[in-house]
Scaffold this active site. Sequence first.
Site, PDB file in Angstrom:
ATOM      1  NE  ARG A 284      -3.963   0.540   1.649  1.00  0.00           N
ATOM      2  CZ  ARG A 284      -5.242   0.669   2.033  1.00  0.00           C
ATOM      3  NH1 ARG A 284      -5.558   1.451   3.049  1.00  0.00           N
ATOM      4  NH2 ARG A 284      -6.198   0.011   1.425  1.00  0.00           N
TER       5      ARG A 284
ATOM      6  CB  CYS B  47     -14.059   1.735  -1.231  1.00  0.00           C
ATOM      7  SG  CYS B  47     -13.592   3.466  -1.035  1.00  0.00           S
TER       8      CYS B  47
HETATM    9  N1  NVA Z   1      -9.663   6.906  -2.238  1.00  0.00           N
HETATM   10  C1  NVA Z   1      -9.432   6.441  -0.887  1.00  0.00           C
HETATM   11  C2  NVA Z   1      -9.730   4.993  -0.786  1.00  0.00           C
HETATM   12  C3  NVA Z   1      -9.541   4.400   0.575  1.00  0.00           C
HETATM   13  C4  NVA Z   1      -9.794   2.919   0.600  1.00  0.00           C
HETATM   14  C5  NVA Z   1      -7.992   6.744  -0.489  1.00  0.00           C
HETATM   15  O1  NVA Z   1      -7.108   6.532  -1.319  1.00  0.00           O
HETATM   16  O2  NVA Z   1      -7.775   7.187   0.636  1.00  0.00           O
HETATM   17  N1   CP Z   2     -11.459   0.018   1.405  1.00  0.00           N
HETATM   18  C1   CP Z   2     -10.228  -0.114   1.941  1.00  0.00           C
HETATM   19  O1   CP Z   2      -9.252  -0.402   1.262  1.00  0.00           O
HETATM   20  O2   CP Z   2     -10.192   0.064   3.277  1.00  0.00           O
HETATM   21  P1   CP Z   2      -8.857   0.240   4.152  1.00  0.00           P
HETATM   22  O3   CP Z   2      -8.247   1.569   3.775  1.00  0.00           O
HETATM   23  O4   CP Z   2      -9.330   0.210   5.569  1.00  0.00           O
HETATM   24  O5   CP Z   2      -7.926  -0.885   3.846  1.00  0.00           O
END
Ligand code: NVA
Ligand code: CP
Length: 328
Positions: A111, A273
């Site tokens: 991530r 999401c």
């Molecule tokens: N667009 C959001 C999604 C989180 C799952 C972000 O990148 O923070």
């Molecule tokens: N939707 C999603 O990816 O949630 P998190 O940021 O909690 O992993």
Amino acid sequence: MSLLRALTRLSQPDLVSIASLSSSEVEGVLELAALVKGRPEEFHSALAGKQLVLLFEKPSLRTRVTFEVGMGELGGRTLFVDQTGSRLDAREELSDIARNLERWVDGIVLRTFAHQTVVEMAAHASIPVINGLSNREHPCQALGDYFTLQEKFSDARKVKLAYVGDGNNVAHSLLLTAALLGGWLCVATPPGYEPAGDIVRLAQEIAARTRARLEFTHDCRAAVTGADAVYTDVWASMGQEGEAEERRRVFAPYQVNEELLARAAPHAVFLHCLPAHRGEEVTDAVIDSSRSLVYDQAENRLHVQKAILLLLLGNGLRRADRTGSARG
Ligand code: NVA
Ligand code: CP
């Protein structure tokens, strides 16, 4: 047999972008996810002895827990490395991190802020690399979401999905998934917050082959009209906290509330999401309503990611042409 058909489908060793999948591979992931969800006991030792490392530069609830639980349910184990204090490559080159990790573990979930970090890790590591969210894409999310739509409507290709809000990582992955599946996605953003031009062009190129219907507008009311499903995401993504106030002002007319949702089909469902900023992009009345599938989406991340792990880490699925460690 459908499972075997699905298992032989993934041609790329990594899941960096939805665009690295073919249409049949997306269908294969969804098909396998349904099998895994329906008969989890049949897969309980499928990844016995396999180890997956999670390196996260940003916070997470769903992605972290679903990969950890999913890997455990498949007989493998995970190691979580908290990278929220510094960028992944702050201490050493990504290539060196890759060449270390591939000696110890069987797969990597990243991530990151920069999408390029995921691209480079995949280029350097001889083991599968999965994008667990970058600034550009969130492939596991979009696959989970289309799995949720498939469950609800039987054929996700026939669903009109209206995405309202920021043209962000989630919107990008939804666009590419809709394009590959031949679905119908209408994206409504404020001017200046549209999805990235190269993603739109790529999605449109795919859509020309699959006959997907991709629409772009600044009019959220038009987008939602007659929709079977309405999706939104936070207005300021992780890393954009400094823009949050400005974005709250710009995005206010794009809030998904009961009045906007009333324009959708009578049977329309609501998707997000998560995490949600209640009172901003969505009201409590919508997210807590019987139309809301947000917790089904969250659950389905587990099943879809188990399918992805089976396809990328399962025996016999490694690419023979990858260089690197003896573990491959
Ligand atoms: N667009 C959001 C999604 C989180 C799952 C972000 O990148 O923070
Ligand atoms: N939707 C999603 O990816 O949630 P998190 O940021 O909690 O992993």
